[in-house]
Design a protein around this motif. Structure first.
Motif, PDB file in Angstrom:
ATOM      1  N   THR A  28       0.860  -1.187   0.000  1.00 29.91           N
ATOM      2  CA  THR A  28       0.000   0.000   0.000  1.00 29.91           C
ATOM      3  C   THR A  28       0.897   1.238   0.000  1.00 29.91           C
ATOM      4  O   THR A  28       2.093   1.155   0.295  1.00 29.91           O
ATOM      5  CB  THR A  28      -0.903   0.019   1.247  1.00 29.91           C
ATOM      6  N   PRO A  29       0.339   2.416  -0.335  1.00 26.00           N
ATOM      7  CA  PRO A  29       1.165   3.625  -0.369  1.00 26.00           C
ATOM      8  C   PRO A  29       1.897   3.906   0.945  1.00 26.00           C
ATOM      9  O   PRO A  29       3.064   4.305   0.938  1.00 26.00           O
ATOM     10  CB  PRO A  29       0.152   4.725  -0.686  1.00 26.00           C
ATOM     11  N   MET A  30       1.218   3.695   2.082  1.00 32.41           N
ATOM     12  CA  MET A  30       1.838   3.990   3.368  1.00 32.41           C
ATOM     13  C   MET A  30       3.104   3.166   3.573  1.00 32.41           C
ATOM     14  O   MET A  30       4.167   3.693   3.924  1.00 32.41           O
ATOM     15  CB  MET A  30       0.848   3.726   4.503  1.00 32.41           C
ATOM     16  N   TYR A  31       3.011   1.853   3.327  1.00 29.67           N
ATOM     17  CA  TYR A  31       4.165   0.981   3.538  1.00 29.67           C
ATOM     18  C   TYR A  31       5.173   1.092   2.394  1.00 29.67           C
ATOM     19  O   TYR A  31       6.356   0.790   2.580  1.00 29.67           O
ATOM     20  CB  TYR A  31       3.694  -0.458   3.719  1.00 29.67           C
ATOM     21  N   PHE A  32       4.724   1.526   1.243  1.00 28.90           N
ATOM     22  CA  PHE A  32       5.654   1.799   0.140  1.00 28.90           C
ATOM     23  C   PHE A  32       6.620   2.914   0.537  1.00 28.90           C
ATOM     24  O   PHE A  32       7.839   2.790   0.361  1.00 28.90           O
ATOM     25  CB  PHE A  32       4.862   2.189  -1.105  1.00 28.90           C
ATOM     26  N   PHE A  33       6.079   3.985   1.097  1.00 28.87           N
ATOM     27  CA  PHE A  33       6.942   5.087   1.527  1.00 28.87           C
ATOM     28  C   PHE A  33       7.736   4.717   2.778  1.00 28.87           C
ATOM     29  O   PHE A  33       8.872   5.184   2.957  1.00 28.87           O
ATOM     30  CB  PHE A  33       6.111   6.343   1.773  1.00 28.87           C
ATOM     31  N   LEU A  34       7.167   3.886   3.651  1.00 29.07           N
ATOM     32  CA  LEU A  34       7.899   3.433   4.832  1.00 29.07           C
ATOM     33  C   LEU A  34       9.130   2.616   4.445  1.00 29.07           C
ATOM     34  O   LEU A  34      10.209   2.795   5.020  1.00 29.07           O
ATOM     35  CB  LEU A  34       6.983   2.589   5.726  1.00 29.07           C
ATOM     36  N   SER A  35       8.973   1.727   3.486  1.00 27.85           N
ATOM     37  CA  SER A  35      10.110   0.913   3.055  1.00 27.85           C
ATOM     38  C   SER A  35      11.178   1.778   2.396  1.00 27.85           C
ATOM     39  O   SER A  35      12.383   1.542   2.578  1.00 27.85           O
ATOM     40  CB  SER A  35       9.634  -0.187   2.098  1.00 27.85           C
ATOM     41  N   ASN A  36      10.758   2.789   1.653  1.00 31.41           N
ATOM     42  CA  ASN A  36      11.729   3.703   1.054  1.00 31.41           C
ATOM     43  C   ASN A  36      12.420   4.559   2.109  1.00 31.41           C
ATOM     44  O   ASN A  36      13.606   4.868   1.984  1.00 31.41           O
ATOM     45  CB  ASN A  36      11.050   4.595   0.016  1.00 31.41           C
ATOM     46  N   LEU A  37      11.687   4.934   3.156  1.00 36.31           N
ATOM     47  CA  LEU A  37      12.309   5.656   4.262  1.00 36.31           C
ATOM     48  C   LEU A  37      13.355   4.785   4.951  1.00 36.31           C
ATOM     49  O   LEU A  37      14.434   5.269   5.315  1.00 36.31           O
ATOM     50  CB  LEU A  37      11.246   6.105   5.269  1.00 36.31           C
ATOM     51  N   SER A  38      13.047   3.491   5.123  1.00 36.59           N
ATOM     52  CA  SER A  38      14.004   2.569   5.742  1.00 36.59           C
ATOM     53  C   SER A  38      15.266   2.430   4.892  1.00 36.59           C
ATOM     54  O   SER A  38      16.390   2.448   5.412  1.00 36.59           O
ATOM     55  CB  SER A  38      13.355   1.198   5.943  1.00 36.59           C
ATOM     56  N   PHE A  39      15.084   2.289   3.577  1.00 38.11           N
ATOM     57  CA  PHE A  39      16.239   2.212   2.682  1.00 38.11           C
ATOM     58  C   PHE A  39      17.055   3.501   2.748  1.00 38.11           C
ATOM     59  O   PHE A  39      18.298   3.472   2.802  1.00 38.11           O
ATOM     60  CB  PHE A  39      15.771   1.967   1.250  1.00 38.11           C
ATOM     61  N   CYS A  40      16.371   4.626   2.762  1.00 37.72           N
ATOM     62  CA  CYS A  40      17.045   5.919   2.826  1.00 37.72           C
ATOM     63  C   CYS A  40      17.812   6.076   4.133  1.00 37.72           C
ATOM     64  O   CYS A  40      18.937   6.581   4.149  1.00 37.72           O
ATOM     65  CB  CYS A  40      16.010   7.029   2.672  1.00 37.72           C
ATOM     66  N   ASP A  41      17.227   5.624   5.250  1.00 34.01           N
ATOM     67  CA  ASP A  41      17.901   5.722   6.543  1.00 34.01           C
ATOM     68  C   ASP A  41      19.155   4.863   6.590  1.00 34.01           C
ATOM     69  O   ASP A  41      20.167   5.256   7.180  1.00 34.01           O
ATOM     70  CB  ASP A  41      16.948   5.307   7.662  1.00 34.01           C
ATOM     71  N   ILE A  42      19.092   3.664   5.988  1.00 38.31           N
ATOM     72  CA  ILE A  42      20.279   2.808   5.928  1.00 38.31           C
ATOM     73  C   ILE A  42      21.403   3.512   5.173  1.00 38.31           C
ATOM     74  O   ILE A  42      22.562   3.553   5.624  1.00 38.31           O
ATOM     75  CB  ILE A  42      19.947   1.460   5.265  1.00 38.31           C
ATOM     76  N   CYS A  43      21.079   4.081   4.024  1.00 36.25           N
ATOM     77  CA  CYS A  43      22.091   4.774   3.211  1.00 36.25           C
ATOM     78  C   CYS A  43      22.566   6.052   3.894  1.00 36.25           C
ATOM     79  O   CYS A  43      23.761   6.374   3.857  1.00 36.25           O
ATOM     80  CB  CYS A  43      21.521   5.102   1.832  1.00 36.25           C
ATOM     81  N   PHE A  44      21.646   6.768   4.533  1.00 34.50           N
ATOM     82  CA  PHE A  44      21.971   8.030   5.182  1.00 34.50           C
ATOM     83  C   PHE A  44      22.978   7.838   6.310  1.00 34.50           C
ATOM     84  O   PHE A  44      23.997   8.533   6.383  1.00 34.50           O
ATOM     85  CB  PHE A  44      20.682   8.659   5.711  1.00 34.50           C
ATOM     86  N   THR A  45      22.715   6.869   7.170  1.00 41.00           N
ATOM     87  CA  THR A  45      23.627   6.629   8.285  1.00 41.00           C
ATOM     88  C   THR A  45      24.913   5.953   7.830  1.00 41.00           C
ATOM     89  O   THR A  45      25.971   6.152   8.429  1.00 41.00           O
ATOM     90  CB  THR A  45      22.919   5.798   9.378  1.00 41.00           C
ATOM     91  N   SER A  46      24.849   5.164   6.740  1.00 38.89           N
ATOM     92  CA  SER A  46      26.049   4.498   6.227  1.00 38.89           C
ATOM     93  C   SER A  46      27.002   5.475   5.544  1.00 38.89           C
ATOM     94  O   SER A  46      28.165   5.133   5.306  1.00 38.89           O
ATOM     95  CB  SER A  46      25.661   3.390   5.238  1.00 38.89           C
ATOM     96  N   THR A  47      26.521   6.658   5.234  1.00 38.12           N
ATOM     97  CA  THR A  47      27.383   7.670   4.619  1.00 38.12           C
ATOM     98  C   THR A  47      28.442   8.179   5.587  1.00 38.12           C
ATOM     99  O   THR A  47      29.546   8.544   5.177  1.00 38.12           O
ATOM    100  CB  THR A  47      26.529   8.853   4.125  1.00 38.12           C
ATOM    101  N   THR A  48      28.118   8.199   6.881  1.00 42.17           N
ATOM    102  CA  THR A  48      29.019   8.808   7.860  1.00 42.17           C
ATOM    103  C   THR A  48      29.534   7.838   8.925  1.00 42.17           C
ATOM    104  O   THR A  48      30.709   7.896   9.279  1.00 42.17           O
ATOM    105  CB  THR A  48      28.302   9.961   8.575  1.00 42.17           C
ATOM    106  N   VAL A  49      28.678   6.945   9.428  1.00 38.98           N
ATOM    107  CA  VAL A  49      29.041   6.151  10.599  1.00 38.98           C
ATOM    108  C   VAL A  49      30.182   5.159  10.343  1.00 38.98           C
ATOM    109  O   VAL A  49      31.102   5.065  11.167  1.00 38.98           O
ATOM    110  CB  VAL A  49      27.794   5.423  11.164  1.00 38.98           C
ATOM    111  N   PRO A  50      30.177   4.378   9.251  1.00 47.30           N
ATOM    112  CA  PRO A  50      31.299   3.445   9.044  1.00 47.30           C
ATOM    113  C   PRO A  50      32.661   4.132   9.020  1.00 47.30           C
ATOM    114  O   PRO A  50      33.630   3.619   9.611  1.00 47.30           O
ATOM    115  CB  PRO A  50      30.979   2.808   7.688  1.00 47.30           C
ATOM    116  N   MET A  51      32.767   5.296   8.379  1.00 46.70           N
ATOM    117  CA  MET A  51      34.024   6.040   8.360  1.00 46.70           C
ATOM    118  C   MET A  51      34.411   6.494   9.764  1.00 46.70           C
ATOM    119  O   MET A  51      35.583   6.431  10.165  1.00 46.70           O
ATOM    120  CB  MET A  51      33.900   7.244   7.427  1.00 46.70           C
TER     121      MET A  51
END
Length: 283
Positions: A28-51
């Motif tokens: 559904t649209p709600m969970y479609f955007f939720l899953s994209n938010l989760s993917f975005c959060d993984i990439c967002f935090t991986s940009t800085t934290v591993p380094m």
């Protein structure tokens, strides 16, 4: 502590993505955007934290000029996607509550796909524009950034050339994307809360207020620290306070998002149980 927070962020958001992909009830649209938010959060935090974790481990806090530019590009890209997705998720809940009969018409799959594609295009273009503006600046050799990653407002303050245009562009971007989207979220939730007040059931009203309160707490944490960092960057040079605030919206909110937006949801819990359940077989 930072490693634990990072692993929790990866695990929680990955579970949300797997649940929404494997369970047809969550398409559904709600969970479609939720899953994209989760993917975005993984990439967002991986940009800085591993380094940052690597720097702590090897005690070598250096980064190349190209690496710094790449970090700025992806940080802005996924940070702006986060802002866009939080805004459209608030609008999705607004439509679901205020226009329930027209929800499937307004939030149709084609519109959701176009909206997400537009968010990606705008975020990529703006992040590239920020990097191009930094490329025109000149820096002295062996510059020390008083931060745990290459945050753009800290980097431009170290330039040896005129940074007026960069500062103006940063303020404009923060104002247009941050303040306007934040105002849109508050407007959506004001209508949602007014609808909740009409609920006659005390238990239903408490549950709805609990959910909205949790959502708004994450929104205030993310926008409050993010806007505080960028709107005060030209007025103050307190790098310690800036780093602390940056840690809140780069590490804490991506870690809390799965719990606040999804794992408290009974549909997500049911999907996760199906995902990890091992049905016995007699064959």
């Amino acid at each position: 502590m930072f490693l634990s927070m990072y692993l929790i962020t990866l695990t929680g958001n990955l579970f949300i993505i797997l649940a929404t992909i494997t369970d047809s009830h969550l398409h559904t649209p709600m969970y479609f955007f939720l899953s994209n938010l989760s993917f975005c959060d993984i990439c967002f935090t991986s940009t800085t934290v591993p380094m940052m974790l690597l720097n702590i481990r090897v005690q070598n806090k250096t980064i190349t000029y190209d690496g710094c530019l790449a970090q700025i590009h992806f940080f802005i890209l996924f940070g702006e996607l986060d802002i866009f997705l939080l805004s459209v998720m608030a609008y999705d809940q607004f439509v679901a509550i205020r226009r329930p009969l027209y929800y499937t018409v307004i939030m149709n799959p084609r519109l959701c796909g176009v909206v997400l594609l537009t968010f990606w295009i705008l975020s990529v273009l703006d992040s590239l524009f920020h990097v191009l503006l930094i490329l025109r600046l000149s820096f002295c050799s062996n510059v020390e950034i008083p931060h745990f990653f290459c945050e753009i407002n800290q980097v431009i303050l170290l330039a040896c050339s005129d940074i007026l245009f960069n500062v103006i562009e940063t303020y404009l971007t923060t104002g247009l994307m941050g303040i306007i989207s934040f105002s849109g979220i508050l407007y959506s939730y004001s209508w949602i809360i007014s609808s909740i007040l009409r609920i006659t059931s005390t238990r239903g009203k408490y549950k709805a207020f609990s959910t909205c309160g949790a959502h708004l707490s994450i929104v205030f944490l993310f926008y409050g620290t993010g806007l505080g960092v960028y709107l005060s960057s030209a007025a103050t040079h307190n790098s310690k306070a800036s780093a602390t605030a940056s840690m809140m919206y780069t590490m804490v909110t991506p870690m809390l998002n799965p719990f606040i937006y999804s794992l408290r949801n009974k549909d997500i819990k049911r999907a996760l149980r199906r995902l990890f359940s091992t049905a016995p077989s007699n064959e």
